[in-house]
Write a protein that holds these residues in place. Structure first.
Motif, PDB file in Angstrom:
ATOM      1  N   UNK A 254      21.910  20.320  -8.343  1.00  0.00           N
ATOM      2  CA  UNK A 254      20.692  20.919  -8.475  1.00  0.00           C
ATOM      3  C   UNK A 254      20.529  21.924  -7.220  1.00  0.00           C
ATOM      4  N   UNK A 255      20.665  21.555  -6.118  1.00  0.00           N
ATOM      5  CA  UNK A 255      20.203  22.366  -4.905  1.00  0.00           C
ATOM      6  C   UNK A 255      21.410  23.070  -4.425  1.00  0.00           C
ATOM      7  N   UNK A 256      21.286  24.393  -4.123  1.00  0.00           N
ATOM      8  CA  UNK A 256      21.953  25.108  -3.058  1.00  0.00           C
ATOM      9  C   UNK A 256      21.169  25.897  -2.163  1.00  0.00           C
TER      10      UNK A 256
ATOM     11  N   UNK B 233      17.826  30.856   1.822  1.00  0.00           N
ATOM     12  CA  UNK B 233      16.899  30.519   0.663  1.00  0.00           C
ATOM     13  C   UNK B 233      17.213  29.049   0.060  1.00  0.00           C
ATOM     14  N   UNK B 234      16.256  28.622  -0.431  1.00  0.00           N
ATOM     15  CA  UNK B 234      16.372  26.982  -1.054  1.00  0.00           C
ATOM     16  C   UNK B 234      16.436  27.268  -2.720  1.00  0.00           C
ATOM     17  N   UNK B 235      17.416  27.137  -3.477  1.00  0.00           N
ATOM     18  CA  UNK B 235      17.384  27.072  -4.812  1.00  0.00           C
ATOM     19  C   UNK B 235      17.526  25.939  -5.413  1.00  0.00           C
ATOM     20  N   UNK B 236      16.684  25.746  -6.421  1.00  0.00           N
ATOM     21  CA  UNK B 236      16.545  24.437  -7.116  1.00  0.00           C
ATOM     22  C   UNK B 236      16.669  24.886  -8.510  1.00  0.00           C
ATOM     23  N   UNK B 237      17.528  24.407  -9.394  1.00  0.00           N
ATOM     24  CA  UNK B 237      17.956  24.564 -10.594  1.00  0.00           C
ATOM     25  C   UNK B 237      17.821  26.291 -10.901  1.00  0.00           C
ATOM     26  N   UNK B 238      18.485  26.801  -9.839  1.00  0.00           N
ATOM     27  CA  UNK B 238      18.719  28.140  -9.694  1.00  0.00           C
ATOM     28  C   UNK B 238      17.436  29.052  -9.489  1.00  0.00           C
ATOM     29  N   UNK B 239      16.365  28.558  -9.196  1.00  0.00           N
ATOM     30  CA  UNK B 239      15.137  28.983  -8.717  1.00  0.00           C
ATOM     31  C   UNK B 239      14.735  29.063  -7.329  1.00  0.00           C
ATOM     32  N   UNK B 240      14.483  30.301  -6.637  1.00  0.00           N
ATOM     33  CA  UNK B 240      14.176  30.272  -5.410  1.00  0.00           C
ATOM     34  C   UNK B 240      12.864  29.726  -5.191  1.00  0.00           C
ATOM     35  N   UNK B 241      12.891  28.314  -4.338  1.00  0.00           N
ATOM     36  CA  UNK B 241      11.826  27.814  -4.289  1.00  0.00           C
ATOM     37  C   UNK B 241      11.194  27.565  -2.657  1.00  0.00           C
ATOM     38  N   UNK B 242      11.854  28.182  -1.834  1.00  0.00           N
ATOM     39  CA  UNK B 242      11.563  28.059  -0.516  1.00  0.00           C
ATOM     40  C   UNK B 242      12.572  28.667   0.657  1.00  0.00           C
TER      41      UNK B 242
ATOM     42  N   UNK C 245       9.931  16.056  -4.282  1.00  0.00           N
ATOM     43  CA  UNK C 245      11.252  15.665  -5.080  1.00  0.00           C
ATOM     44  C   UNK C 245      12.391  15.569  -4.202  1.00  0.00           C
ATOM     45  N   UNK C 246      12.152  15.505  -2.945  1.00  0.00           N
ATOM     46  CA  UNK C 246      13.520  15.224  -1.931  1.00  0.00           C
ATOM     47  C   UNK C 246      14.125  16.370  -1.717  1.00  0.00           C
ATOM     48  N   UNK C 247      13.671  17.609  -2.327  1.00  0.00           N
ATOM     49  CA  UNK C 247      14.666  18.931  -1.917  1.00  0.00           C
ATOM     50  C   UNK C 247      14.796  19.383  -0.531  1.00  0.00           C
ATOM     51  N   UNK C 248      13.701  19.372   0.070  1.00  0.00           N
ATOM     52  CA  UNK C 248      13.725  19.691   1.744  1.00  0.00           C
ATOM     53  C   UNK C 248      14.350  18.734   2.416  1.00  0.00           C
ATOM     54  N   UNK C 249      14.208  17.461   2.312  1.00  0.00           N
ATOM     55  CA  UNK C 249      15.220  16.449   3.006  1.00  0.00           C
ATOM     56  C   UNK C 249      16.451  16.613   2.896  1.00  0.00           C
ATOM     57  N   UNK C 250      17.157  16.664   1.852  1.00  0.00           N
ATOM     58  CA  UNK C 250      18.560  17.051   1.451  1.00  0.00           C
ATOM     59  C   UNK C 250      18.914  18.271   2.017  1.00  0.00           C
ATOM     60  N   UNK C 251      18.084  19.363   1.788  1.00  0.00           N
ATOM     61  CA  UNK C 251      18.478  20.556   2.156  1.00  0.00           C
ATOM     62  C   UNK C 251      18.738  20.645   3.848  1.00  0.00           C
ATOM     63  N   UNK C 252      17.520  20.013   4.579  1.00  0.00           N
ATOM     64  CA  UNK C 252      17.596  20.028   6.102  1.00  0.00           C
ATOM     65  C   UNK C 252      18.659  19.193   6.607  1.00  0.00           C
ATOM     66  N   UNK C 253      19.150  18.228   5.808  1.00  0.00           N
ATOM     67  CA  UNK C 253      20.439  17.384   6.027  1.00  0.00           C
ATOM     68  C   UNK C 253      21.656  18.024   6.099  1.00  0.00           C
ATOM     69  N   UNK C 254      21.829  19.007   4.970  1.00  0.00           N
ATOM     70  CA  UNK C 254      23.022  20.055   4.821  1.00  0.00           C
ATOM     71  C   UNK C 254      22.983  20.979   6.123  1.00  0.00           C
TER      72      UNK C 254
END
Length: 181
Positions: A8-10, A69-78, A105-114
């Motif tokens: 869901x996140x890239x 850019x953080x994309x969640x479900x193909x939407x730019x969210x941050x 939703x845990x999006x940022x934690x997962x993104x920062x880990x990456x």
């Protein structure tokens, strides 16, 4: 450049074509973000977002920053990434923000880990820092949850519209990652 976090996140380098979506994400969360981000008054139009993207792309080309850019479900969210890269000392400083509608939703934690993984493995950084306002509990959870070491408090670390805020600084060394994560 693109990094896949999960299904869901890239994370992707922004282009001027992302300016409208970036402005929309910023504008929709303006009141939510304003509590901790001092630059919102400078983003009043999609053109302001386009200039930000062009500026960060120039810094990336010069190896001085790397903002995704953080994309969640193909939407730019941050956005998240290395606001500064000190190549000589192999230090990266991470900054991030996320839209209110997807917060928690845990999006940022997962993104920062990456982003940390990428910093140590591809950018060959030795040290990564994250600074957060001392009262910004949500933001401080990110480095804590990833095993960063709390290294101290910076007094009056940032001017936030009409007052200074103190910052907590967190650090991670390459030799500690991913053992502590």
């Amino acid at each position: 450049m693109q990094l896949t976090v999960n299904d869901d996140i890239y994370l992707r380098s922004l282009t001027p074509h992302d300016a409208d979506a970036l402005f929309k994400a910023t504008d929709e969360s303006r009141l939510f973000l304003r509590e901790w981000l001092p630059w919102l008054d400078g983003i009043q139009t999609a053109d302001n977002s386009r200039h930000f993207i062009e500026w960060t792309n120039a810094l990336e080309a010069d190896n001085r920053a790397l903002i995704f850019g953080i994309f969640f479900e193909d939407q730019l969210v941050g956005t998240a990434g290395y606001n500064t890269i000190d190549s000589r000392n192999r230090i990266g400083k991470i900054g991030y923000w996320l839209s209110e509608k997807v917060n928690g939703k845990g999006i940022m934690r997962q993104s920062i880990k990456e982003i940390v993984d990428y910093g140590f493995s591809k950018l060959e950084l030795n040290r990564i820092e994250i600074c957060c306002a001392t009262e910004n509990v949500k933001s401080r959870r990110i480095p804590k949850s990833l095993g960063f070491t709390y290294e101290g408090e910076i007094r009056d670390g940032e001017w936030l519209y009409d007052h200074y805020v103190n910052h907590h600084i967190y650090g991670m060394l390459k030799k500690e990652w991913p053992v502590r994560a």
